[in-house]
Design a protein around this motif. Structure first.
Motif, PDB file in Angstrom:
ATOM      1  N   MET A   9       4.518   6.055  -6.791  1.00 45.85           N
ATOM      2  CA  MET A   9       3.767   6.755  -7.834  1.00 45.85           C
ATOM      3  C   MET A   9       4.023   8.262  -7.797  1.00 45.85           C
ATOM      4  SD  MET A   9       1.990   4.600  -9.681  1.00 45.85           S
ATOM      5  CE  MET A   9       0.594   5.511 -10.335  1.00 45.85           C
ATOM      6  N   VAL A  10       4.098   8.819  -6.584  1.00 42.50           N
ATOM      7  CA  VAL A  10       4.399  10.248  -6.450  1.00 42.50           C
ATOM      8  C   VAL A  10       5.807  10.548  -6.963  1.00 42.50           C
ATOM      9  CG1 VAL A  10       4.731  12.124  -4.798  1.00 42.50           C
ATOM     10  CG2 VAL A  10       2.778  10.575  -4.539  1.00 42.50           C
ATOM     11  N   ILE A  11       6.752   9.703  -6.590  1.00 45.14           N
ATOM     12  CA  ILE A  11       8.136   9.882  -7.057  1.00 45.14           C
ATOM     13  C   ILE A  11       8.200   9.798  -8.574  1.00 45.14           C
ATOM     14  CG2 ILE A  11      10.409   8.768  -7.117  1.00 45.14           C
ATOM     15  CD1 ILE A  11       9.902   7.964  -4.163  1.00 45.14           C
ATOM     16  N   ASN A  12       7.477   8.863  -9.160  1.00 42.22           N
ATOM     17  CA  ASN A  12       7.499   8.710 -10.617  1.00 42.22           C
ATOM     18  C   ASN A  12       6.974   9.954 -11.313  1.00 42.22           C
ATOM     19  OD1 ASN A  12       8.132   6.948 -12.817  1.00 42.22           O
ATOM     20  ND2 ASN A  12       5.957   6.566 -13.140  1.00 42.22           N
ATOM     21  N   GLU A  13       5.905  10.543 -10.786  1.00 38.76           N
ATOM     22  CA  GLU A  13       5.356  11.757 -11.377  1.00 38.76           C
ATOM     23  C   GLU A  13       6.353  12.912 -11.263  1.00 38.76           C
ATOM     24  OE1 GLU A  13       3.077  14.029 -13.599  1.00 38.76           O
ATOM     25  OE2 GLU A  13       2.676  11.914 -13.184  1.00 38.76           O
ATOM     26  N   ALA A  14       7.051  12.981 -10.132  1.00 42.28           N
ATOM     27  CA  ALA A  14       8.068  14.022  -9.959  1.00 42.28           C
ATOM     28  C   ALA A  14       9.225  13.815 -10.937  1.00 42.28           C
ATOM     29  CB  ALA A  14       8.574  14.024  -8.519  1.00 42.28           C
ATOM     30  N   ALA A  15       9.588  12.553 -11.179  1.00 39.37           N
ATOM     31  CA  ALA A  15      10.662  12.262 -12.134  1.00 39.37           C
ATOM     32  C   ALA A  15      10.263  12.671 -13.546  1.00 39.37           C
ATOM     33  CB  ALA A  15      11.016  10.774 -12.089  1.00 39.37           C
ATOM     34  N   TYR A  16       9.004  12.426 -13.921  1.00 35.67           N
ATOM     35  CA  TYR A  16       8.528  12.879 -15.228  1.00 35.67           C
ATOM     36  C   TYR A  16       8.563  14.405 -15.316  1.00 35.67           C
ATOM     37  CZ  TYR A  16       6.821   8.482 -17.286  1.00 35.67           C
ATOM     38  OH  TYR A  16       6.734   7.231 -17.865  1.00 35.67           O
ATOM     39  N   ALA A  17       8.163  15.082 -14.233  1.00 35.77           N
ATOM     40  CA  ALA A  17       8.160  16.547 -14.237  1.00 35.77           C
ATOM     41  C   ALA A  17       9.583  17.088 -14.394  1.00 35.77           C
ATOM     42  CB  ALA A  17       7.530  17.070 -12.946  1.00 35.77           C
ATOM     43  N   LEU A  18      10.532  16.467 -13.708  1.00 39.78           N
ATOM     44  CA  LEU A  18      11.930  16.880 -13.831  1.00 39.78           C
ATOM     45  C   LEU A  18      12.443  16.620 -15.241  1.00 39.78           C
ATOM     46  CD1 LEU A  18      14.573  17.848 -12.478  1.00 39.78           C
ATOM     47  CD2 LEU A  18      15.020  15.447 -11.889  1.00 39.78           C
ATOM     48  N   GLN A  19      12.104  15.457 -15.774  1.00 47.79           N
ATOM     49  CA  GLN A  19      12.550  15.070 -17.118  1.00 47.79           C
ATOM     50  C   GLN A  19      12.008  16.027 -18.173  1.00 47.79           C
ATOM     51  OE1 GLN A  19      12.324  10.716 -18.048  1.00 47.79           O
ATOM     52  NE2 GLN A  19      10.946  11.380 -19.661  1.00 47.79           N
ATOM     53  N   GLU A  20      10.791  16.525 -17.944  1.00 52.51           N
ATOM     54  CA  GLU A  20      10.152  17.429 -18.902  1.00 52.51           C
ATOM     55  C   GLU A  20      10.563  18.882 -18.702  1.00 52.51           C
ATOM     56  OE1 GLU A  20       6.023  16.624 -18.314  1.00 52.51           O
ATOM     57  OE2 GLU A  20       6.243  14.501 -18.877  1.00 52.51           O
ATOM     58  N   GLY A  21      11.406  19.153 -17.692  1.00 52.11           N
ATOM     59  CA  GLY A  21      11.896  20.499 -17.480  1.00 52.11           C
ATOM     60  C   GLY A  21      10.903  21.430 -16.815  1.00 52.11           C
ATOM     61  N   ILE A  22       9.898  20.896 -16.140  1.00 47.70           N
ATOM     62  CA  ILE A  22       8.892  21.734 -15.485  1.00 47.70           C
ATOM     63  C   ILE A  22       9.500  22.526 -14.331  1.00 47.70           C
ATOM     64  CG2 ILE A  22       6.754  21.652 -14.107  1.00 47.70           C
ATOM     65  CD1 ILE A  22       5.880  19.322 -15.882  1.00 47.70           C
ATOM     66  N   ARG A  58       0.060   4.122 -16.392  1.00 42.24           N
ATOM     67  CA  ARG A  58       0.287   4.985 -15.238  1.00 42.24           C
ATOM     68  C   ARG A  58       1.378   4.447 -14.319  1.00 42.24           C
ATOM     69  NH1 ARG A  58      -3.742   3.691 -10.717  1.00 42.24           N
ATOM     70  NH2 ARG A  58      -4.644   1.671 -11.274  1.00 42.24           N
ATOM     71  N   PHE A  59       1.700   3.158 -14.441  1.00 42.72           N
ATOM     72  CA  PHE A  59       2.741   2.556 -13.612  1.00 42.72           C
ATOM     73  C   PHE A  59       4.097   2.495 -14.315  1.00 42.72           C
ATOM     74  CE2 PHE A  59      -1.151   0.280 -12.013  1.00 42.72           C
ATOM     75  CZ  PHE A  59      -1.206   0.939 -10.790  1.00 42.72           C
ATOM     76  N   ARG A  60       4.148   2.910 -15.578  1.00 39.71           N
ATOM     77  CA  ARG A  60       5.407   2.810 -16.319  1.00 39.71           C
ATOM     78  C   ARG A  60       6.448   3.753 -15.710  1.00 39.71           C
ATOM     79  NH1 ARG A  60       6.120   1.304 -21.770  1.00 39.71           N
ATOM     80  NH2 ARG A  60       3.879   1.557 -22.127  1.00 39.71           N
ATOM     81  N   PRO A  61       7.617   3.233 -15.293  1.00 40.08           N
ATOM     82  CA  PRO A  61       8.610   4.113 -14.675  1.00 40.08           C
ATOM     83  C   PRO A  61       9.171   5.118 -15.660  1.00 40.08           C
ATOM     84  CG  PRO A  61       9.494   1.887 -14.949  1.00 40.08           C
ATOM     85  CD  PRO A  61       8.050   1.823 -15.297  1.00 40.08           C
ATOM     86  N   ALA A  62       9.402   6.340 -15.186  1.00 43.85           N
ATOM     87  CA  ALA A  62       9.985   7.384 -16.027  1.00 43.85           C
ATOM     88  C   ALA A  62      11.343   6.928 -16.539  1.00 43.85           C
ATOM     89  CB  ALA A  62      10.129   8.672 -15.219  1.00 43.85           C
ATOM     90  N   PRO A  63      11.659   7.196 -17.805  1.00 42.81           N
ATOM     91  CA  PRO A  63      12.978   6.818 -18.337  1.00 42.81           C
ATOM     92  C   PRO A  63      14.131   7.334 -17.485  1.00 42.81           C
ATOM     93  CG  PRO A  63      11.526   7.477 -20.124  1.00 42.81           C
ATOM     94  CD  PRO A  63      10.787   7.767 -18.848  1.00 42.81           C
ATOM     95  N   LEU A  64      14.007   8.528 -16.921  1.00 41.36           N
ATOM     96  CA  LEU A  64      15.065   9.073 -16.073  1.00 41.36           C
ATOM     97  C   LEU A  64      15.299   8.193 -14.848  1.00 41.36           C
ATOM     98  CD1 LEU A  64      17.083  11.260 -15.267  1.00 41.36           C
ATOM     99  CD2 LEU A  64      15.168  12.571 -14.292  1.00 41.36           C
ATOM    100  N   LEU A  65      14.227   7.706 -14.241  1.00 40.67           N
ATOM    101  CA  LEU A  65      14.357   6.801 -13.089  1.00 40.67           C
ATOM    102  C   LEU A  65      15.135   5.557 -13.472  1.00 40.67           C
ATOM    103  CD1 LEU A  65      10.948   6.570 -11.137  1.00 40.67           C
ATOM    104  CD2 LEU A  65      13.210   6.988 -10.159  1.00 40.67           C
ATOM    105  N   LYS A  66      14.781   4.966 -14.587  1.00 38.73           N
ATOM    106  CA  LYS A  66      15.446   3.733 -15.013  1.00 38.73           C
ATOM    107  C   LYS A  66      16.918   3.963 -15.306  1.00 38.73           C
ATOM    108  CE  LYS A  66      12.464   2.619 -18.285  1.00 38.73           C
ATOM    109  NZ  LYS A  66      11.815   1.818 -19.356  1.00 38.73           N
ATOM    110  N   VAL A 113       0.825  -1.214   0.000  1.00 40.87           N
ATOM    111  CA  VAL A 113       0.000   0.000   0.000  1.00 40.87           C
ATOM    112  C   VAL A 113       0.862   1.269   0.000  1.00 40.87           C
ATOM    113  CG1 VAL A 113      -1.768   1.309   1.221  1.00 40.87           C
ATOM    114  CG2 VAL A 113      -1.910  -1.187   1.152  1.00 40.87           C
ATOM    115  N   ILE A 114       1.518   1.553   1.108  1.00 46.67           N
ATOM    116  CA  ILE A 114       2.263   2.817   1.217  1.00 46.67           C
ATOM    117  C   ILE A 114       3.416   2.888   0.217  1.00 46.67           C
ATOM    118  CG2 ILE A 114       3.560   4.331   2.763  1.00 46.67           C
ATOM    119  CD1 ILE A 114       1.926   3.147   5.077  1.00 46.67           C
ATOM    120  N   PRO A 115       4.240   1.834   0.079  1.00 48.39           N
ATOM    121  CA  PRO A 115       5.319   1.924  -0.919  1.00 48.39           C
ATOM    122  C   PRO A 115       4.802   2.183  -2.333  1.00 48.39           C
ATOM    123  CG  PRO A 115       5.711   0.104   0.587  1.00 48.39           C
ATOM    124  CD  PRO A 115       4.320   0.581   0.858  1.00 48.39           C
TER     125      PRO A 115
END
Length: 267
Positions: free
Chosen positions: A174-187, A234-242, A167-169
């Motif tokens: 998911m929150v971390i992944n969204e942040a990684a996408y935001a960083l990757q996109e230069g937001i 929605r669960f696909r890890p951001a390329p930057l994370l990988k 549950v918690i992990p």
């Protein structure tokens, strides 16, 4: 208190924290915690795990805990090898962050003895550890695992439905992944993303900072496991994370030396 002979195999902060906690609780502990994530060089580090198992009498342990932030193929090889060498009554506790308990149990000759567990590091900040039974986990095994985890980790054990990430992990990943996408996109820059989340939502850490605490490879393993299980984008890890996980790097620079060597007498 019953003192058990426990073997811990893993990499990353979760394995290290488990080793420290079990040792402090007085368990007779042997451990191997890889200094670098298995995902960076899986063949070399998998061989190191196999060599360890040649040096200890696996059948003498009352329980084996496996906590690797590695890809499922690597975890499967380790689980199969460990279970083949274990005694018939020993518990097998597997981190359920990257794979469901039922799937991990399907790799075993005796699936009834497999229990899953997980939490979001750091252990000092949490009051409970999640646990889950697979579809074929024996009820007596679940009771024994509950008693051992509660005594060894010093936290309440909360039982949840069997699912990758529990549950918690799952939610934190998911929150971390969204942040990684935001960083990757230069937001925004990493520091600004983290500051916004800490001040705006009262998170204990910014999501990218939290990824570094948990281990980028562990976060990636959770997301890859969810994507494989659910098949939803929605669960696909951001390329930057990988990429960071493969390189053994973090959002805020190269991986630092661990504060303490949590390895036991065999490593």
């Amino acid at each position: 208190m019953t003192t058990r002979r426990v073997l811990v195999l893993g990499d990353g902060v979760i394995a290290r924290e488990i080793v420290r906690s079990l040792s402090a609780a007085g368990e007779r502990l042997t451990s191997f915690v890889a200094e670098e994530p298995l995902v960076a060089k899986p063949r070399d580090r998998l061989q190191a795990v196999r060599e360890l198992m040649q040096t200890v009498e696996m059948r003498t342990f009352d329980a084996v805990l496996i906590a690797f932030g590695a890809e499922r193929d690597t975890v499967r090889e380790i689980v199969r090898e460990v279970e083949r060498r274990m005694g018939p009554e020993a518990l097998l506790l597997v981190s359920a962050l990257g794979v469901s308990v039922t799937e991990a149990a399907s790799w075993c000759v005796e699936p009834k003895r497999v229990v899953g567990f997980g939490y979001v590091p750091p252990l000092a900040d949490v009051t409970c550890v999640e646990a889950a039974s697979g579809l074929r986990t024996d009820s007596d095994v679940a009771e024994r695992a509950h008693a051992m985890l509660q005594a060894g980790l010093g936290r309440d054990i909360v039982w949840v439905k069997d699912s990758v990430g529990l549950v918690i992990p799952r939610m934190v990943a998911m929150v971390i992944n969204e942040a990684a996408y935001a960083l990757q996109e230069g937001i925004a820059q990493a520091e600004d993303l983290d500051t916004a989340m800490k001040l705006g939502t009262n998170y204990p850490y910014g999501p990218l900072e939290w990824a570094d605490v948990i281990g980028v490879e562990q976060v990636t393993a959770i997301l890859q496991g969810l994507y494989a299980e659910q098949g939803e984008d929605r669960f696909r890890p951001a390329p930057l994370l990988k990429r960071l996980a493969w390189a053994g790097q973090t959002f805020y620079g190269r991986r630092e030396e661990e504060q303490a060597d949590a390895r036991g007498g065999h490593y």
